[in-house]
Design a protein around this motif. Structure first.
Motif, mmCIF file in Angstrom:
data_model
loop_
_atom_site.group_PDB
_atom_site.id
_atom_site.type_symbol
_atom_site.label_atom_id
_atom_site.label_comp_id
_atom_site.label_asym_id
_atom_site.label_seq_id
_atom_site.Cartn_x
_atom_site.Cartn_y
_atom_site.Cartn_z
ATOM 1 N N ARG A 1 -13.953 40.575 40.561
ATOM 2 C CA ARG A 1 -14.848 41.663 40.927
ATOM 3 C C ARG A 1 -15.197 42.538 39.722
ATOM 4 O O ARG A 1 -16.289 43.103 39.658
ATOM 5 C CB ARG A 1 -14.231 42.511 42.036
ATOM 6 C CG ARG A 1 -13.064 43.380 41.611
ATOM 7 C CD ARG A 1 -12.612 44.293 42.723
ATOM 8 N NE ARG A 1 -11.950 43.561 43.803
ATOM 9 C CZ ARG A 1 -11.859 44.000 45.046
ATOM 10 N NH1 ARG A 1 -12.379 45.163 45.366
ATOM 11 N NH2 ARG A 1 -11.234 43.298 45.958
ATOM 12 N N PHE B 1 -22.844 46.285 40.502
ATOM 13 C CA PHE B 1 -22.508 47.049 41.703
ATOM 14 C C PHE B 1 -21.951 48.443 41.402
ATOM 15 O O PHE B 1 -21.863 49.277 42.306
ATOM 16 C CB PHE B 1 -21.484 46.284 42.556
ATOM 17 C CG PHE B 1 -22.026 45.019 43.150
ATOM 18 C CD1 PHE B 1 -22.909 45.061 44.210
ATOM 19 C CD2 PHE B 1 -21.641 43.787 42.657
ATOM 20 C CE1 PHE B 1 -23.405 43.894 44.769
ATOM 21 C CE2 PHE B 1 -22.128 42.607 43.209
ATOM 22 C CZ PHE B 1 -23.026 42.663 44.266
ATOM 23 N N ARG C 1 -19.164 50.487 43.686
ATOM 24 C CA ARG C 1 -19.101 49.731 44.950
ATOM 25 C C ARG C 1 -18.265 48.461 44.814
ATOM 26 O O ARG C 1 -17.893 47.856 45.813
ATOM 27 C CB ARG C 1 -20.505 49.375 45.419
ATOM 28 C CG ARG C 1 -21.315 50.562 45.951
ATOM 29 C CD ARG C 1 -22.703 50.110 46.353
ATOM 30 N NE ARG C 1 -23.463 49.609 45.218
ATOM 31 C CZ ARG C 1 -24.561 48.852 45.323
ATOM 32 N NH1 ARG C 1 -24.994 48.482 46.507
ATOM 33 N NH2 ARG C 1 -25.205 48.456 44.233
ATOM 34 N N ILE C 2 -18.002 48.052 43.574
ATOM 35 C CA ILE C 2 -17.232 46.821 43.373
ATOM 36 C C ILE C 2 -15.821 46.957 43.920
ATOM 37 O O ILE C 2 -15.150 45.958 44.201
ATOM 38 C CB ILE C 2 -17.209 46.452 41.867
ATOM 39 C CG1 ILE C 2 -16.980 44.957 41.690
ATOM 40 C CG2 ILE C 2 -16.150 47.238 41.122
ATOM 41 C CD1 ILE C 2 -18.073 44.117 42.235
ATOM 42 N N TRP D 1 -16.335 46.427 49.703
ATOM 43 C CA TRP D 1 -16.522 45.090 50.268
ATOM 44 C C TRP D 1 -17.244 44.087 49.358
ATOM 45 O O TRP D 1 -16.905 42.900 49.401
ATOM 46 C CB TRP D 1 -17.206 45.189 51.633
ATOM 47 C CG TRP D 1 -16.198 45.468 52.700
ATOM 48 C CD1 TRP D 1 -15.953 46.653 53.321
ATOM 49 C CD2 TRP D 1 -15.242 44.535 53.211
ATOM 50 N NE1 TRP D 1 -14.907 46.534 54.202
ATOM 51 C CE2 TRP D 1 -14.447 45.227 54.156
ATOM 52 C CE3 TRP D 1 -14.973 43.195 52.973
ATOM 53 C CZ2 TRP D 1 -13.423 44.621 54.852
ATOM 54 C CZ3 TRP D 1 -13.945 42.586 53.666
ATOM 55 C CH2 TRP D 1 -13.184 43.295 54.589
ATOM 56 N N PRO D 2 -18.210 44.503 48.531
ATOM 57 C CA PRO D 2 -18.773 43.508 47.600
ATOM 58 C C PRO D 2 -17.693 42.863 46.730
ATOM 59 O O PRO D 2 -17.691 41.649 46.515
ATOM 60 C CB PRO D 2 -19.757 44.332 46.767
ATOM 61 C CG PRO D 2 -20.167 45.436 47.678
ATOM 62 C CD PRO D 2 -18.938 45.785 48.457
ATOM 63 N N GLY D 3 -16.764 43.686 46.247
ATOM 64 C CA GLY D 3 -15.666 43.146 45.438
ATOM 65 C C GLY D 3 -14.684 42.338 46.244
ATOM 66 O O GLY D 3 -14.165 41.315 45.772
ATOM 67 N N VAL E 1 -15.328 40.488 48.843
ATOM 68 C CA VAL E 1 -15.932 39.175 49.091
ATOM 69 C C VAL E 1 -15.819 38.286 47.860
ATOM 70 O O VAL E 1 -15.466 37.096 47.955
ATOM 71 C CB VAL E 1 -17.409 39.340 49.508
ATOM 72 C CG1 VAL E 1 -18.113 37.980 49.552
ATOM 73 C CG2 VAL E 1 -17.508 40.020 50.870
ATOM 74 N N ILE E 2 -16.104 38.851 46.673
ATOM 75 C CA ILE E 2 -16.022 38.064 45.436
ATOM 76 C C ILE E 2 -14.596 37.563 45.209
ATOM 77 O O ILE E 2 -14.381 36.381 44.886
ATOM 78 C CB ILE E 2 -16.492 38.916 44.240
ATOM 79 C CG1 ILE E 2 -18.000 39.167 44.340
ATOM 80 C CG2 ILE E 2 -16.151 38.232 42.916
ATOM 81 C CD1 ILE E 2 -18.514 40.203 43.357
ATOM 82 N N VAL F 1 -21.917 33.194 42.161
ATOM 83 C CA VAL F 1 -21.092 34.199 41.497
ATOM 84 C C VAL F 1 -21.103 33.981 39.980
ATOM 85 O O VAL F 1 -21.242 34.934 39.197
ATOM 86 C CB VAL F 1 -19.653 34.157 42.043
ATOM 87 C CG1 VAL F 1 -18.753 35.100 41.264
ATOM 88 C CG2 VAL F 1 -19.635 34.517 43.532
#
Length: 584
Positions: free
Chosen positions: A251, A258, A261-262, A265-267, A269-270, A556
């Motif tokens: 992330r 991001f 925000r990382i 949830w974006p992080g 998911v990654i 990714v």
């Protein structure tokens, strides 16, 4: 931030002449008791463009010391572990029912997304080569005053053994010989559609042209493209963790995209995608290793190569890998990797000495030339008719390498602090590619020569047996075959233990060390997933899961390319601003 002055020779900064070591760096290099908890990476050394963030490593973790110690990132660990446990249970309970599903999944991904994998692979190569040639290559990972944690030999042994050891043993004979046979037969049409497996248009009836095309296709799969995939992940992680001061997780690479925000949830998911891709990529390799080791024991000692024997083998080797994980990087992974390199070199020199020596030596340069000649048509994703080769070989390989890339990339990053970007990319991209060319030329070329000489045993054998059939045509067959089995097993162990350390780092939110039970958990479940996939469809199921997890992770990695370039440009600007490097 440390302000240590650089040594007199900035390109010879080894552990022996390092000015100092801080505790976090000692732990990262494996020089500390593995039970010692270290929550942060060593700070960048010298003036760097550190990213200012309010996030601290482990702030979202759930910790407990008794009765079972754990320190897990919430929710990455829980989601990843739950999916793995559920998948393993379902696959073990319904192995026969899931076999056709795995077949369909493999066919769907390789036939529909072949162009995407091939284009992405080309982008990774161009990015890596561009950075080597650009001024950005002079930037040092970890800051301008950083020094390497491992000497060159130990560093190279670890990155190569983790990268593709089992694959070289399994496909070193079978792939060149398979491509040669298919190329010799040439295109085969049924109802206007090619059904053969020849690369490009084959070379029907031409032994020399078929040999060159077969070796070019093999080197294409084991040369610049796979190592560029690994290099992109490793460089991104090393840059944003060691130079930018962010946690050692995937992330962190996407902070430029991001921002804060990382850490949400974006992080999540990654990192979950990274854990799943790593786990199934490793399971594929472990399953392939079990197939070959079991076949080798059957060849040498007559032991039945049954599903039960493969399961027992996976369990035994996973237990050894767990012991290596407990010992840590320096005492476990590094020593096993160096043992692997020594054994691999011994077997390679043996085959060169007792095989068609002159043909291997001259073939090495001829095969390199053929690779250069054919790399563009082999890389082309459009307008081709060799669907079986492109889907069954190239697309599977690219997806496999990409699914492996979080594991290999993070492991390489973890042991590469203190190298310049150029040193890093040359070592990770070019040197292993040359070794792969030599390996494939030696083992594949020897098998092709034996087949042309009238021995059909290699081509007639199952893939996992072809190495041992080739060795049967050389002196000291029993000893050489036993060394081959040991190599497969030790490659198996180094992949499992280093993969477990990497997965645990991601699942614990970037902590370099975490409680022992967590590392044991991931190492154990790598073995269980490999067992489940073997019982649930064999090699096809292993390939299907590697391909399916590699597909989303390709997106990714493409984002990581943009992040690397952006991060390095900002780093160079900071160094110029602080008069660390000239502006020209």
């Amino acid at each position: 931030m440390s302000q240590t002055s650089p040594p007199e020779d900035p390109d010879d900064r080894t552990p022996e002449n390092a000015k100092h070591r801080d505790p976090a760096r000692e732990a990262l290099a494996g020089h500390q008791d593995p039970e010692t908890s270290v929550e942060a990476l060593p700070e960048p050394e010298g003036c760097t463009d550190v990213i200012k963030t309010s996030y601290s490593v482990g702030q979202d973790n759930i910790e407990r010391a008794h009765p079972v110690a754990f320190d897990i990132h919430n929710p990455v660990f829980m989601i990843s572990a739950s999916v793995v446990v559920l998948f393993t249970a379902v696959t073990l309970l319904f192995p026969t029912q899931l076999g056709p599903l795995f077949d369909a999944l493999l066919g769907l991904v390789t036939s529909r997304f072949d162009w995407f994998f091939l284009l992405a692979g080309n982008i990774f190569v161009l990015v890596a080569i561009g950075l080597i040639l650009s001024p950005l290559g002079s930037i040092r990972l970890g800051g301008p005053d950083a020094t390497p944690d491992f000497n060159l030999m130990g560093w190279f042994a670890m990155l190569f053994a983790a990268g593709m050891g089992i694959g070289l043993m399994f496909y070193g004979v079978s792939e060149p010989l398979g491509h040669f046979t298919a190329a010799m037969d040439g295109p085969v049409l049924e109802n206007g559609v090619r059904t053969d497996w020849a690369p490009l248009n084959g070379a029907a009836g031409d032994e020399l042209a078929s040999r060159r095309l077969a070796m070019a296709a093999t080197i294409f799969h084991w040369g610049l493209h796979p190592w560029a995939i690994y290099a992109v992940v490793a460089l991104a992680l090393a840059l944003f963790s060691f130079s930018k001061g962010l946690p050692l997780t995937l992330r962190s690479v996407f902070y430029p995209l991001f921002g804060e925000r990382i850490w949400g949830w974006p992080g999540h998911v990654i990192d979950v995608l990274a854990v799943m891709a790593t786990l199934f990529g490793l399971a594929t390799s472990l399953g392939i290793g079990a197939e070959q080791a079991s076949a080798g024991f059957n060849f040498l000692f007559g032991w039945e190569a049954s599903a039960t024997s493969k399961v027992i083998l996976i369990v035994a080797i996973t237990a050894v890998a767990t012991g290596s994980v407990i010992l840590g990087v320096e005492k476990g992974v590094k020593r096993l990797s160096e043992l692997n390199m020594g054994l691999a070199l011994l077997l390679l020199l043996f085959v060169i000495a007792f095989g068609p020596t002159w043909q291997i030596i001259t073939g090495f340069f001829g095969n390199l030339g053929s690779y250069v000649e054919n790399i563009v048509p082999l890389s082309n994703p459009f307008g081709r008719t060799d669907d079986n080769f492109r889907h069954g070989w190239t697309t599977f390989y690219w997806a496999w390498w990409i699914s492996w890339s979080p594991f290999v990339g993070m492991f390489i990053a973890r042991v590469s602090r203190g190298r310049t970007v150029r040193q890093f990319l040359v070592a990770v991209l070019l040197v292993p590619s040359i070794i792969s060319v030599l390996w494939m030329t030696t083992f594949g070329g020897t098998a092709i020569s034996a087949t042309l000489g009238g021995f059909s045993g290699i081509a007639d054998a199952a893939l996992e047996l072809q190495l041992f059939q080739m060795l049967s045509q050389l002196p000291l067959t029993g000893i050489a075959s036993f060394v081959g089995i040991v190599l497969v097993i030790v490659f198996f162990v180094t992949s499992s233990d280093s993969g477990s350390l990497v997965i645990d780092t991601v699942a614990s939110g970037g902590k370099v060390h975490s409680p022992l039970p967590q590392r044991v958990f991931w190492c154990s479940f790598e073995g269980l997933v490999a067992i489940a996939l073997l019982l649930g469809g064999g090699l096809t199921s292993l390939q299907a899961m590697a391909v399916s997890t590699g597909l989303p992770f390709t997106i990714v990695l493409l984002g990581a390319c943009w992040a690397i370039i952006t991060g390095l440009i900002n780093e160079r600007k900071a160094l110029i601003r602080d008069n660390q490097i000239p502006a020209s």
